[in-house]
Scaffold this motif. Structure first.
Motif, PDB file in Angstrom:
ATOM      1  N   ASP A  45      42.115  26.189  54.151  1.00 10.69           N
ATOM      2  CA  ASP A  45      42.601  26.075  52.702  1.00 10.69           C
ATOM      3  C   ASP A  45      41.300  25.318  52.008  1.00 10.69           C
ATOM      4  O   ASP A  45      41.127  25.378  50.764  1.00 10.69           O
ATOM      5  CB  ASP A  45      43.653  25.150  52.486  1.00 10.69           C
ATOM      6  CG  ASP A  45      44.849  25.826  53.067  1.00 10.69           C
ATOM      7  OD1 ASP A  45      45.201  27.170  53.438  1.00 10.69           O
ATOM      8  OD2 ASP A  45      45.759  24.789  53.523  1.00 10.69           O
ATOM      9  N   ARG A  46      40.465  24.700  52.786  1.00 13.69           N
ATOM     10  CA  ARG A  46      39.968  23.666  52.243  1.00 13.69           C
ATOM     11  C   ARG A  46      38.438  23.641  53.001  1.00 13.69           C
ATOM     12  O   ARG A  46      38.876  23.631  54.259  1.00 13.69           O
ATOM     13  CB  ARG A  46      40.359  22.231  52.085  1.00 13.69           C
ATOM     14  CG  ARG A  46      39.422  21.194  51.273  1.00 13.69           C
ATOM     15  CD  ARG A  46      40.306  20.040  51.099  1.00 13.69           C
ATOM     16  NE  ARG A  46      39.366  18.753  51.039  1.00 13.69           N
ATOM     17  CZ  ARG A  46      39.825  17.541  50.942  1.00 13.69           C
ATOM     18  NH1 ARG A  46      40.983  17.248  51.190  1.00 13.69           N
ATOM     19  NH2 ARG A  46      39.088  16.586  50.730  1.00 13.69           N
ATOM     20  N   VAL A  47      37.355  23.461  52.461  1.00 14.55           N
ATOM     21  CA  VAL A  47      36.094  23.650  53.416  1.00 14.55           C
ATOM     22  C   VAL A  47      35.576  22.300  52.906  1.00 14.55           C
ATOM     23  O   VAL A  47      35.147  21.906  51.849  1.00 14.55           O
ATOM     24  CB  VAL A  47      35.415  24.842  53.059  1.00 14.55           C
ATOM     25  CG1 VAL A  47      34.013  24.836  53.984  1.00 14.55           C
ATOM     26  CG2 VAL A  47      35.891  25.965  53.709  1.00 14.55           C
ATOM     27  N   VAL A  48      35.290  21.526  53.818  1.00 12.50           N
ATOM     28  CA  VAL A  48      34.257  20.261  53.744  1.00 12.50           C
ATOM     29  C   VAL A  48      32.872  20.548  54.449  1.00 12.50           C
ATOM     30  O   VAL A  48      33.016  20.696  55.571  1.00 12.50           O
ATOM     31  CB  VAL A  48      35.029  19.092  54.251  1.00 12.50           C
ATOM     32  CG1 VAL A  48      33.820  17.773  54.103  1.00 12.50           C
ATOM     33  CG2 VAL A  48      36.301  18.786  53.600  1.00 12.50           C
ATOM     34  N   PHE A  49      31.808  20.614  53.471  1.00 17.66           N
ATOM     35  CA  PHE A  49      30.406  20.835  54.134  1.00 17.66           C
ATOM     36  C   PHE A  49      29.904  19.607  54.489  1.00 17.66           C
ATOM     37  O   PHE A  49      29.841  18.728  53.614  1.00 17.66           O
ATOM     38  CB  PHE A  49      29.509  21.459  53.006  1.00 17.66           C
ATOM     39  CG  PHE A  49      29.231  22.974  53.383  1.00 17.66           C
ATOM     40  CD1 PHE A  49      28.430  23.296  54.383  1.00 17.66           C
ATOM     41  CD2 PHE A  49      29.830  24.006  52.312  1.00 17.66           C
ATOM     42  CE1 PHE A  49      28.192  24.696  54.366  1.00 17.66           C
ATOM     43  CE2 PHE A  49      29.527  25.208  52.719  1.00 17.66           C
ATOM     44  CZ  PHE A  49      28.520  25.589  53.699  1.00 17.66           C
ATOM     45  N   VAL A  50      29.423  19.427  55.721  1.00 23.33           N
ATOM     46  CA  VAL A  50      28.714  18.190  56.085  1.00 23.33           C
ATOM     47  C   VAL A  50      27.459  18.436  56.551  1.00 23.33           C
ATOM     48  O   VAL A  50      27.123  19.481  57.131  1.00 23.33           O
ATOM     49  CB  VAL A  50      29.437  17.703  57.399  1.00 23.33           C
ATOM     50  CG1 VAL A  50      29.299  16.026  57.197  1.00 23.33           C
ATOM     51  CG2 VAL A  50      31.160  17.990  57.375  1.00 23.33           C
ATOM     52  N   ARG A  51      26.441  17.623  55.932  1.00 18.90           N
ATOM     53  CA  ARG A  51      25.208  17.896  56.475  1.00 18.90           C
ATOM     54  C   ARG A  51      24.459  16.106  56.522  1.00 18.90           C
ATOM     55  O   ARG A  51      24.592  15.626  55.741  1.00 18.90           O
ATOM     56  CB  ARG A  51      24.307  18.678  55.690  1.00 18.90           C
ATOM     57  CG  ARG A  51      23.207  19.193  56.035  1.00 18.90           C
ATOM     58  CD  ARG A  51      22.523  20.195  55.280  1.00 18.90           C
ATOM     59  NE  ARG A  51      22.173  19.513  53.962  1.00 18.90           N
ATOM     60  CZ  ARG A  51      20.829  18.939  53.732  1.00 18.90           C
ATOM     61  NH1 ARG A  51      19.941  18.769  54.768  1.00 18.90           N
ATOM     62  NH2 ARG A  51      20.558  18.552  52.547  1.00 18.90           N
ATOM     63  N   ARG A  52      23.758  16.176  57.692  1.00 20.82           N
ATOM     64  CA  ARG A  52      23.111  14.797  57.913  1.00 20.82           C
ATOM     65  C   ARG A  52      23.976  13.707  57.637  1.00 20.82           C
ATOM     66  O   ARG A  52      23.555  12.808  57.119  1.00 20.82           O
ATOM     67  CB  ARG A  52      21.877  14.762  57.145  1.00 20.82           C
ATOM     68  CG  ARG A  52      21.061  15.757  57.453  1.00 20.82           C
ATOM     69  CD  ARG A  52      19.517  15.258  56.866  1.00 20.82           C
ATOM     70  NE  ARG A  52      18.465  16.200  56.868  1.00 20.82           N
ATOM     71  CZ  ARG A  52      17.643  16.338  56.221  1.00 20.82           C
ATOM     72  NH1 ARG A  52      17.374  15.439  55.236  1.00 20.82           N
ATOM     73  NH2 ARG A  52      16.700  17.291  56.271  1.00 20.82           N
ATOM     74  N   GLY A  53      25.203  13.922  58.216  1.00 24.19           N
ATOM     75  CA  GLY A  53      25.988  12.663  57.866  1.00 24.19           C
ATOM     76  C   GLY A  53      26.882  12.462  56.569  1.00 24.19           C
ATOM     77  O   GLY A  53      27.335  11.467  56.450  1.00 24.19           O
ATOM     78  N   ARG A  54      26.652  13.311  55.839  1.00 21.86           N
ATOM     79  CA  ARG A  54      27.104  13.460  54.539  1.00 21.86           C
ATOM     80  C   ARG A  54      28.097  14.415  54.028  1.00 21.86           C
ATOM     81  O   ARG A  54      27.645  15.681  54.472  1.00 21.86           O
ATOM     82  CB  ARG A  54      26.195  13.162  53.400  1.00 21.86           C
ATOM     83  CG  ARG A  54      25.385  11.836  53.515  1.00 21.86           C
ATOM     84  CD  ARG A  54      24.052  11.757  52.543  1.00 21.86           C
ATOM     85  NE  ARG A  54      23.222  10.767  52.636  1.00 21.86           N
ATOM     86  CZ  ARG A  54      23.817   9.424  51.926  1.00 21.86           C
ATOM     87  NH1 ARG A  54      24.844   9.564  50.955  1.00 21.86           N
ATOM     88  NH2 ARG A  54      22.888   8.584  51.761  1.00 21.86           N
ATOM     89  N   VAL A  55      28.897  14.241  53.010  1.00 21.35           N
ATOM     90  CA  VAL A  55      29.727  15.461  52.633  1.00 21.35           C
ATOM     91  C   VAL A  55      28.804  15.887  51.368  1.00 21.35           C
ATOM     92  O   VAL A  55      28.600  15.237  50.454  1.00 21.35           O
ATOM     93  CB  VAL A  55      31.022  15.105  51.994  1.00 21.35           C
ATOM     94  CG1 VAL A  55      31.704  16.227  51.518  1.00 21.35           C
ATOM     95  CG2 VAL A  55      31.850  14.458  53.179  1.00 21.35           C
ATOM     96  N   ALA A  80      29.454  19.211  50.029  1.00 20.14           N
ATOM     97  CA  ALA A  80      30.511  20.126  49.294  1.00 20.14           C
ATOM     98  C   ALA A  80      31.763  19.852  49.861  1.00 20.14           C
ATOM     99  O   ALA A  80      31.907  19.775  50.986  1.00 20.14           O
ATOM    100  CB  ALA A  80      30.026  21.552  49.116  1.00 20.14           C
ATOM    101  N   ASP A  81      32.921  19.955  49.088  1.00 20.15           N
ATOM    102  CA  ASP A  81      34.001  19.974  49.292  1.00 20.15           C
ATOM    103  C   ASP A  81      35.084  20.790  48.297  1.00 20.15           C
ATOM    104  O   ASP A  81      35.002  20.249  47.052  1.00 20.15           O
ATOM    105  CB  ASP A  81      34.589  18.413  49.233  1.00 20.15           C
ATOM    106  CG  ASP A  81      36.055  18.171  49.605  1.00 20.15           C
ATOM    107  OD1 ASP A  81      36.681  19.104  49.852  1.00 20.15           O
ATOM    108  OD2 ASP A  81      36.061  16.831  49.727  1.00 20.15           O
ATOM    109  N   GLY A  82      35.680  21.471  48.747  1.00 21.33           N
ATOM    110  CA  GLY A  82      36.630  22.344  47.966  1.00 21.33           C
ATOM    111  C   GLY A  82      37.104  23.499  48.519  1.00 21.33           C
ATOM    112  O   GLY A  82      37.342  23.480  49.953  1.00 21.33           O
ATOM    113  N   THR A  83      37.689  24.632  47.896  1.00 20.59           N
ATOM    114  CA  THR A  83      38.305  25.745  48.731  1.00 20.59           C
ATOM    115  C   THR A  83      36.699  26.591  49.002  1.00 20.59           C
ATOM    116  O   THR A  83      35.856  26.290  48.499  1.00 20.59           O
ATOM    117  CB  THR A  83      38.998  26.572  47.516  1.00 20.59           C
ATOM    118  OG1 THR A  83      38.370  27.162  46.594  1.00 20.59           O
ATOM    119  CG2 THR A  83      40.158  25.886  46.902  1.00 20.59           C
ATOM    120  N   ALA A  84      37.343  27.564  50.039  1.00 22.06           N
ATOM    121  CA  ALA A  84      35.860  27.961  50.330  1.00 22.06           C
ATOM    122  C   ALA A  84      35.189  28.854  49.329  1.00 22.06           C
ATOM    123  O   ALA A  84      34.209  28.836  49.236  1.00 22.06           O
ATOM    124  CB  ALA A  84      36.519  29.336  51.378  1.00 22.06           C
TER     125      ALA A  84
END
Lengths: 259, 301
Positions: B199-209, B211-215
């Motif tokens: 329902d929700r995608v949290v993008f993580v890169r190099r230890g940080r979020v 992007a965060d939201g619906t796909a």
């Protein structure tokens, strides 16, 4: 969630008979462990201790030399059993099982307690099998000594349960027993289980007294021989148990901090 | 706070020596959400999951699971996990492994049967774990995770090493299970999994979020969307469109116009209410492209 789940922590940090039962079943399934801990010691006794001359040679305190060798082999078996019981943690760490267990309510202390109980159960079986085999193949001991020697061999083997745990946490190997087998053989030799230490010269005898197996052997054979200084032997057992326990705790703390 | 959060990460940092694996993550997950933690390898997904499960402590910040310390939530069976690999003993049978888990959680024997059924491994209960396929072992881990009937289920790269059909079966089981309202967090680097199941995608890169939201939102955030419409005399509108907030570029091709924008809803509203635009469509890039867009500066940086 529609269903309300009753959530509570298990008693005793997760230490339970159910877990011991399942673990025991798994241990018995492992043929190598069974051969190593239950079959090998009586076979050693039959090979090296049950000759006609050993059976006919009497000891001062009653019993025969075969009986003396048998008690030593019972100690050896208890030692193998308890060490391998403790060393199970090595395999379990390698498989990531310890980590899996940390996703359950099982407390690390309860896990260690389960391993110690298992080690001591297998140790008891090992001693019992050795004594029964000996009893039917010519080993003779005074009646009380059968019980006393067996019990002492078993109780003192707690040292090696601690040793096994220490090694289990220290060695990252899947095959920790392949390393510990020879180590235990050397320690048994040095501690006078295979050959009485005084037959190996006085210097060796002096060194031998400081090795971990020596005290256990002395105590286990005491009901038969009434020989040697029981207090020094007891001190040896206590000190080595402490050393291995501290070592195991040290590695164990590092392990839980890291995983 | 109006609602008790399933998971609350507050300024969480995790360092391993000189390496910072997680670098200030704050995240609140509501009960019932199915959240994908998406990111390339080494993004800090597993480190984050480990902290939520109490397997490691944050160097800074705090982690709460259903308002409790993670270790406590784990011990109570509020949260459980299906880990990537390992965690099984070869010389236990499937059934014994689940029984041991039940013994540890103090749950009755019927619960063992229930989760064996649910995970679809009741028929192989007497098989030694060492003789099970990768997919079967993963379903065993799933059964173990279900045993305490957790409020929150965490899956760390759950389908790594599974074939296509194994992956499909596994996700069907998870999907079926999530219907009961269980909160699910799964770490993955399979974009299609995040797209299809979260329902929700949290993008993580190099230890940080990052992007965060619906796909759909995350896709738009990463690369924007494109509005295409038929608009006679589009050239006259070009300047006005370009001036709108969030518009990245405007292309006019004869009577049609293509607007790349972060907020395509605004652009669409404008086109439909203020101009003669018709045949309007909004096209999102797929998550794969979003993923590349979000992680591409890794190469240039």
């Amino acid at each position: 969630m529609t269903t309300v789940v009753e959530r509570s922590l298990p008693r005793w940090g997760g230490f339970s008979l159910g877990m011991i039962g399942l673990e025991l079943r798994r241990m018995v399934r492992n043929r190598r462990t069974v051969v190593f801990t239950v079959v090998m010691p009586p076979v050693f006794y039959l090979l090296f201790g049950s000759s006609a001359s050993y059976r006919s040679e009497r000891l001062d305190g009653g019993g025969n030399v075969a009986g003396y060798v048998l008690v030593s082999m019972a100690v050896y078996g208890a030692m193998l059993a308890t060490t391998s019981g403790g060393a199970m943690v090595s395999v379990e760490r390698a498989a990531g099982w310890s980590r899996q267990l940390r996703l359950t309510p099982l407390l690390p202390g309860a896990y260690i307690a389960v391993k110690l109980v298992l080690a001591m159960i297998v140790g008891a079986v090992s001693v019992l099998v050795a004594l029964v085999v000996g009893a039917f193949t010519g080993a003779e001991l005074p009646a009380a000594a059968w019980v006393e020697c067996g019990l002492l061999a078993w109780v003192c083997a707690l040292v090696f349960a601690a040793f096994g745990l220490f090694m289990g946490y220290l060695l990252p190997s899947e095959n920790v027993l392949q390393i510990l087998g020879p180590v235990l053989a050397v320690l048994s030799f040095a501690g006078g289980l295979f050959v009485p230490v005084d037959q190996l010269g006085s210097t060796f005898a002096r060194i031998a007294a400081f090795t971990p197996v020596y005290g256990v052997g002395q105590i286990a054979r005491y009901p038969l021989t009434h020989e040697g200084n029981l207090w020094l032997a007891a001190l040896s057992v206590v000190v080595w148990t402490a050393v291995f326990s501290v070592g195991a705790m040290w590695r164990f703390r590092r392990d839980t901090a890291r995983v | 706070m109006t609602e008790r959060m399933a998971v609350e990460l507050d300024g969480v940092v995790k360092r391993f020596g000189a390496v910072t694996a997680v670098d200030g993550v704050s995240l609140a997950i509501r009960p019932g959400e199915v959240v994908a933690l998406l990111g390339p390898n080494g993004a800090g997904k597993t480190s984050t999951v480990d902290m939520v499960l109490g397997l490691s402590e944050p160097s800074q910040g705090s982690v709460r699971v259903y308002g409790r310390a993670p270790r406590e939530a784990v011990a109570l069976g509020l949260v459980s996990a299906v880990m990537q690999s390992g965690g099984l003993l070869k010389d236990y049978t499937v059934g014994e492994t689940v029984r041991l888990t039940a013994v540890l959680f103090g749950r009755p024997r019927e619960r063992v049967e229930a989760v064996l059924e649910r995970a679809g491994i009741a028929d192989i209960r007497d098989r030694l774990v060492g003789k099970c396929s990768g997919g079967q072992q993963q379903r065993l881990r799933f059964a173990m995770a279900l045993l305490p009937d957790p409020e929150l289920l965490i899956l760390d790269e759950p389908t790594t090493g599974m074939d296509v059909s194994g992956r499909h079966d596994f996700w069907s089981a998870i999907r079926e299970d999530a219907r009961s309202g269980r909160t699910v967090i799964f770490a993955t680097h399979y974009l299609e999994e995040a797209d299809a199941y979260a329902d929700r995608v949290v993008f993580v890169r190099r230890g940080r979020v990052v992007a965060d939201g619906t796909a759909a939102e995350v896709k738009a955030l990463a690369s924007g969307r494109t509005v295409r419409a038929t608009l006679p005399g589009a050239v006259e509108q070009e300047a006005a469109l370009r001036a709108m907030a969030g518009v990245d570029s405007v292309e006019v091709r004869g009577d049609s116009v293509l607007v790349h924008a972060k907020d395509t809803d605004e652009v669409a509203r404008y086109l439909l209410t203020r101009t003669a635009a018709r045949d309007l469509e909004i096209v999102a890039r797929n998550l794969e492209q979003a993923f590349i867009a979000l992680t591409s500066d890794e190469v240039t940086a």
